[in-house]
Scaffold this motif. Structure first.
Motif, PDB file in Angstrom:
ATOM      1  N   LEU A   1      -0.929  -5.190  23.122  1.00 15.86           N
ATOM      2  CA  LEU A   1      -0.943  -4.194  22.056  1.00 15.86           C
ATOM      3  C   LEU A   1      -2.258  -3.419  22.076  1.00 15.86           C
ATOM      4  CD1 LEU A   1       0.538  -6.321  19.135  1.00 15.86           C
ATOM      5  CD2 LEU A   1       1.728  -4.584  20.489  1.00 15.86           C
ATOM      6  N   ALA A   2      -2.186  -2.151  21.674  1.00 22.10           N
ATOM      7  CA  ALA A   2      -3.407  -1.344  21.590  1.00 22.10           C
ATOM      8  C   ALA A   2      -4.314  -1.846  20.479  1.00 22.10           C
ATOM      9  CB  ALA A   2      -3.048   0.118  21.356  1.00 22.10           C
ATOM     10  N   ALA A   3      -3.716  -2.139  19.316  1.00 21.86           N
ATOM     11  CA  ALA A   3      -4.469  -2.611  18.147  1.00 21.86           C
ATOM     12  C   ALA A   3      -3.964  -3.994  17.759  1.00 21.86           C
ATOM     13  CB  ALA A   3      -4.291  -1.643  16.979  1.00 21.86           C
ATOM     14  N   HIS A   4      -4.853  -4.806  17.234  1.00 20.50           N
ATOM     15  CA  HIS A   4      -4.433  -6.111  16.728  1.00 20.50           C
ATOM     16  C   HIS A   4      -3.431  -5.901  15.587  1.00 20.50           C
ATOM     17  CE1 HIS A   4      -4.584  -9.972  14.640  1.00 20.50           C
ATOM     18  NE2 HIS A   4      -5.108 -10.495  15.742  1.00 20.50           N
TER      19      HIS A   4
ATOM     20  N   PRO B   1      -1.806  -0.887  11.780  1.00 22.33           N
ATOM     21  CA  PRO B   1      -0.566  -0.633  12.516  1.00 22.33           C
ATOM     22  C   PRO B   1       0.614  -0.350  11.587  1.00 22.33           C
ATOM     23  CG  PRO B   1      -1.722  -2.485  13.485  1.00 22.33           C
ATOM     24  CD  PRO B   1      -2.452  -2.147  12.216  1.00 22.33           C
ATOM     25  N   GLY B   2       1.359   0.687  11.920  1.00 26.91           N
ATOM     26  CA  GLY B   2       2.490   1.090  11.090  1.00 26.91           C
ATOM     27  C   GLY B   2       2.141   2.161  10.072  1.00 26.91           C
ATOM     28  N   THR B   3       0.834   2.350   9.815  1.00 25.48           N
ATOM     29  CA  THR B   3       0.415   3.401   8.889  1.00 25.48           C
ATOM     30  C   THR B   3       0.407   4.737   9.630  1.00 25.48           C
ATOM     31  OG1 THR B   3      -0.997   1.835   7.699  1.00 25.48           O
ATOM     32  CG2 THR B   3      -1.404   4.169   7.323  1.00 25.48           C
ATOM     33  N   SER B   4       1.093   5.730   9.081  1.00 30.82           N
ATOM     34  CA  SER B   4       1.190   7.038   9.734  1.00 30.82           C
ATOM     35  C   SER B   4       1.485   8.102   8.683  1.00 30.82           C
ATOM     36  CB  SER B   4       2.309   7.022  10.781  1.00 30.82           C
ATOM     37  OG  SER B   4       3.578   6.873  10.146  1.00 30.82           O
ATOM     38  N   MET B   5       1.510   9.342   9.110  1.00 28.03           N
ATOM     39  CA  MET B   5       1.854  10.423   8.187  1.00 28.03           C
ATOM     40  C   MET B   5       3.294  10.298   7.716  1.00 28.03           C
ATOM     41  SD  MET B   5      -0.813  12.176   7.484  1.00 28.03           S
ATOM     42  CE  MET B   5      -0.088  13.602   6.658  1.00 28.03           C
ATOM     43  N   LYS B   6       4.118   9.630   8.498  1.00 33.62           N
ATOM     44  CA  LYS B   6       5.509   9.429   8.101  1.00 33.62           C
ATOM     45  C   LYS B   6       5.634   8.319   7.060  1.00 33.62           C
ATOM     46  CE  LYS B   6      10.101   8.171   9.864  1.00 33.62           C
ATOM     47  NZ  LYS B   6      10.882   7.726  11.035  1.00 33.62           N
ATOM     48  N   THR B   7       4.941   7.187   7.280  1.00 32.47           N
ATOM     49  CA  THR B   7       5.099   6.032   6.389  1.00 32.47           C
ATOM     50  C   THR B   7       4.197   6.093   5.171  1.00 32.47           C
ATOM     51  OG1 THR B   7       3.461   4.719   7.610  1.00 32.47           O
ATOM     52  CG2 THR B   7       5.766   4.539   8.320  1.00 32.47           C
ATOM     53  N   ASN B   8       2.967   6.629   5.324  1.00 26.41           N
ATOM     54  CA  ASN B   8       2.021   6.677   4.200  1.00 26.41           C
ATOM     55  C   ASN B   8       1.023   7.814   4.397  1.00 26.41           C
ATOM     56  OD1 ASN B   8       0.231   6.230   2.100  1.00 26.41           O
ATOM     57  ND2 ASN B   8       0.277   4.015   2.293  1.00 26.41           N
ATOM     58  N   PRO B   9       1.475   9.057   4.148  1.00 26.88           N
ATOM     59  CA  PRO B   9       0.573  10.193   4.364  1.00 26.88           C
ATOM     60  C   PRO B   9      -0.698  10.132   3.527  1.00 26.88           C
ATOM     61  CG  PRO B   9       2.577  10.864   3.174  1.00 26.88           C
ATOM     62  CD  PRO B   9       2.810   9.481   3.682  1.00 26.88           C
ATOM     63  N   ASN B  10      -0.617   9.580   2.314  1.00 27.32           N
ATOM     64  CA  ASN B  10      -1.815   9.534   1.465  1.00 27.32           C
ATOM     65  C   ASN B  10      -2.869   8.585   2.026  1.00 27.32           C
ATOM     66  OD1 ASN B  10      -1.004  11.423  -0.531  1.00 27.32           O
ATOM     67  ND2 ASN B  10       0.418   9.909  -1.357  1.00 27.32           N
ATOM     68  N   ALA B  11      -2.438   7.489   2.642  1.00 23.73           N
ATOM     69  CA  ALA B  11      -3.402   6.596   3.296  1.00 23.73           C
ATOM     70  C   ALA B  11      -4.057   7.312   4.477  1.00 23.73           C
ATOM     71  CB  ALA B  11      -2.723   5.318   3.765  1.00 23.73           C
TER      72      ALA B  11
ATOM     73  N   THR C   1       0.834  -1.200   0.000  1.00 27.94           N
ATOM     74  CA  THR C   1       0.000   0.000   0.000  1.00 27.94           C
ATOM     75  C   THR C   1       0.872   1.253   0.000  1.00 27.94           C
ATOM     76  OG1 THR C   1      -1.791  -1.170   1.133  1.00 27.94           O
ATOM     77  CG2 THR C   1      -1.848   1.228   1.221  1.00 27.94           C
ATOM     78  N   ASN C   2       1.972   1.222   0.760  1.00 27.02           N
ATOM     79  CA  ASN C   2       2.882   2.374   0.790  1.00 27.02           C
ATOM     80  C   ASN C   2       3.431   2.675  -0.604  1.00 27.02           C
ATOM     81  OD1 ASN C   2       2.502   2.423   3.526  1.00 27.02           O
ATOM     82  ND2 ASN C   2       4.510   1.633   4.070  1.00 27.02           N
ATOM     83  N   LEU C   3       3.783   1.621  -1.353  1.00 26.69           N
ATOM     84  CA  LEU C   3       4.323   1.816  -2.696  1.00 26.69           C
ATOM     85  C   LEU C   3       3.248   2.360  -3.636  1.00 26.69           C
ATOM     86  CD1 LEU C   3       6.781   1.465  -4.585  1.00 26.69           C
ATOM     87  CD2 LEU C   3       5.974  -0.855  -5.067  1.00 26.69           C
ATOM     88  N   ALA C   4       2.040   1.810  -3.534  1.00 26.87           N
ATOM     89  CA  ALA C   4       0.951   2.248  -4.417  1.00 26.87           C
ATOM     90  C   ALA C   4       0.598   3.716  -4.192  1.00 26.87           C
ATOM     91  CB  ALA C   4      -0.280   1.369  -4.195  1.00 26.87           C
TER      92      ALA C   4
ATOM     93  N   TRP D   1      -6.733   4.720  16.924  1.00 27.32           N
ATOM     94  CA  TRP D   1      -5.307   4.730  17.285  1.00 27.32           C
ATOM     95  C   TRP D   1      -4.731   3.326  17.113  1.00 27.32           C
ATOM     96  CZ3 TRP D   1      -1.264   3.032  20.318  1.00 27.32           C
ATOM     97  CH2 TRP D   1      -0.144   3.882  20.377  1.00 27.32           C
ATOM     98  N   TRP D   2      -3.441   3.298  16.747  1.00 30.20           N
ATOM     99  CA  TRP D   2      -2.719   2.031  16.648  1.00 30.20           C
ATOM    100  C   TRP D   2      -1.223   2.286  16.784  1.00 30.20           C
ATOM    101  CZ3 TRP D   2      -6.076   3.359  12.444  1.00 30.20           C
ATOM    102  CH2 TRP D   2      -5.476   4.093  11.426  1.00 30.20           C
ATOM    103  N   GLU D   3      -0.476   1.221  16.926  1.00 30.35           N
ATOM    104  CA  GLU D   3       0.974   1.333  17.016  1.00 30.35           C
ATOM    105  C   GLU D   3       1.520   1.957  15.729  1.00 30.35           C
ATOM    106  OE1 GLU D   3      -0.042  -1.096  20.380  1.00 30.35           O
ATOM    107  OE2 GLU D   3      -0.753  -1.143  18.320  1.00 30.35           O
TER     108      GLU D   3
END
Length: 491
Positions: A267-270, A199-209, A153-156, A231-233
């Motif tokens: 963990l906060a999120a699965h 989890p792992g999706t953020s403005m740093k890793t994937n702002p468009n998502a 998803t990050n690449l797309a 919220w998630w990790e």
């Protein structure tokens, strides 16, 4: 009971297929409304035509014998998901979540569709589709297959770091590819939404998502903030202070040091929690993402999470070798797969959980593309963003910097002489990957091909083929493996 007529792909497109799902889950209805084109227009288009039959139940008949956990009815003890390719049918019982209940997704769009594709002469693949435009305005489309947690998803949705380059998203998960009248493979994204790992999706890793999911989005198995937000990790650095959190398992006042009675981290999120969001909300959607004709594919990319031995990028020698590269794909396992922990697993074409028929026949079908009259097949590449140094640090920065690799791929498609032959494929010549304004990267290490590693890799591939495909392995693929073994022996 709910009846859902839906189209995989733009309604009325010659590349699209129609399904009808019967379900007892309002969650499924809401999610299918996001993930597919749904409603009366689909029925009008269908008329008396053929459709894929999708039957689903959460497996908890009313009145329920016991109350559902967290108001989420399902029956994990009796879960059964059956596919009947010959009859174009899917039956799912007991699951109340994700791809085992949203039957248009992996069940239809990959398992059943891959069988339909074999019968009709096209490809249904676990691939993202992106459009990439260089500073001169020349645009190409790339389809890419990655197992879960490899940044698909990050690449797309990438924001390229190379000045003047633009990446636009056609789809982040599934591609249906058919030959056009000129012998070019054209692809559609059969889905209308994104069902992404949170989890792992953020403005740093994937702002468009992150921009996509700000409205009209269904979140499942994530944490909730005291303000009612998600919220998630991975969102630690993007969250206002002073909030409290409720974990996905309803732990009140969750904090990152919270442990179970047995000392296990809570963990906060699965790890496989999801967002379900309309693709039309993505700020970088390609203008042709809903084109009935599909977009012309110039390159196919395979990839995996390989901490050692596998270079940043290489090109296959030809189509047969490219099919072998896809068949030999391996990657570290993830939360979306059934294996826990850092195990390097074989995941051919990133389709291991999704093949709708015999894997050997699937390989034969890919090989047969070369026999299509007038075929102008895309080049095939393999990438690895995840190689690590001996100290365990990533050698390549990834994310937007991956545009530098796509730049090289595009120039190879254009016929630029910027590669050299190695035992595993064609790698970039020294200096042919644009590293302007890039933090120092050890390019020698990232393209190193240790002989001992590749000897073990060949043996692992051979064992996998022997155990999993055996006599169904096409002779052309066996020959490719033998040729690789010989080239590695002579390294």
């Amino acid at each position: 009971m709910y009846v859902i007529p839906f189209s995989m792909g733009p309604v009325g497109s010659p590349l699209s297929k129609i399904g009808i799902q019967v379900t007892d889950s309002p969650y499924v209805v809401a999610s299918m409304r996001v993930m597919t084109r749904m409603g009366g227009k689909v029925l009008d288009t269908l008329g008396d035509g053929e459709f894929v039959k999708c039957l689903h139940s959460v497996g908890q008949p009313l009145p329920m014998e016991k109350q559902p956990v967290n108001n989420w009815p399902c029956n994990p003890a009796k879960t059964l998901i059956a596919h009947i390719p010959d009859q174009r049918e899917i039956c799912s019982f007991g699951s109340g979540y994700g791809g085992n209940s949203l039957l248009g997704k992996k069940c239809f769009a990959l398992r059943i569709a891959s069988r339909i594709a074999k019968d009709e002469g096209w490809l249904a693949e676990h691939m993202l589709i992106l459009g990439i435009t260089n500073p001169e305005g020349q645009k190409k489309y790339i389809a890419a297959a990655f197992p879960s947690a490899c940044g698909k998803t990050n690449l797309a949705m990438m924001n390229p770091t190379l000045p003047g380059w633009k990446v636009e998203c056609v789809g982040d998960d599934i591609a249906w590819m058919k030959f056009d009248s000129e012998g070019k493979l054209r692809a559609i994204n059969p889905e209308a939404g994104f069902f992404g790992v949170a989890p792992g999706t953020s403005m740093k890793t994937n702002p468009n998502a992150m921009l996509t999911i700000q409205k009209n989005t269904i979140f499942t198995n994530v944490a909730e903030t005291s303000e009612g937000g998600f919220w998630w990790e991975g969102l630690e650095d993007e969250t206002p202070s002073g909030l409290t959190y409720t974990s996905w398992l309803d732990h009140k006042n969750w904090h990152k040091d919270m442990l179970t009675d047995t000392g296990k981290k809570i963990l906060a999120a699965h790890p496989n929690s999801r967002f379900c969001t309309p693709a039309s909300q993505c700020p970088t959607m390609d203008p042709a993402w809903e084109s009935s004709e599909g977009v012309p594919i110039d390159a196919i990319v395979f990839g995996g999470r390989r901490p050692e031995g596998v270079p940043l990028v290489y090109e296959s020698f030809d189509w047969k070798h490219g099919v072998f590269v896809g068949a030999a794909m391996r990657s570290e396992s993830t939360a979306a797969a059934e294996h826990v922990g850092k195990v390097i697993m074989h995941d051919p074409f990133a389709m291991r959980p999704f093949f709708g028929y015999n894997f050997g026949d699937y390989l034969g079908h890919w090989l047969s593309m070369e026999n299509h009259q007038g075929a102008k097949l895309p080049k095939i590449f393999h990438v690895n963003w995840f190689r690590k140094s001996s100290e365990g640090k990533f050698l390549w920065p990834g994310f937007g910097e991956n545009s530098r690799v796509l730049d090289w791929i595009c120039r190879r498609v254009d016929g630029e002489d910027n590669s050299k032959k190695t035992p595993i494929g064609l790698v970039p010549t020294k200096g042919s990957i644009n590293t302007d304004n890039l933090e120092p990267v050890d390019m020698d290490a990232i393209f190193d091909l240790p002989k001992e590693f590749w000897e073990k890799e060949v043996q692992s591939i051979r064992t996998y083929f022997d155990e999993q495909v055996n006599r169904d392995l096409p002779e052309e693929i066996a020959n490719q493996l033998n040729a690789l073994e010989e080239r590695v022996r002579n390294m």
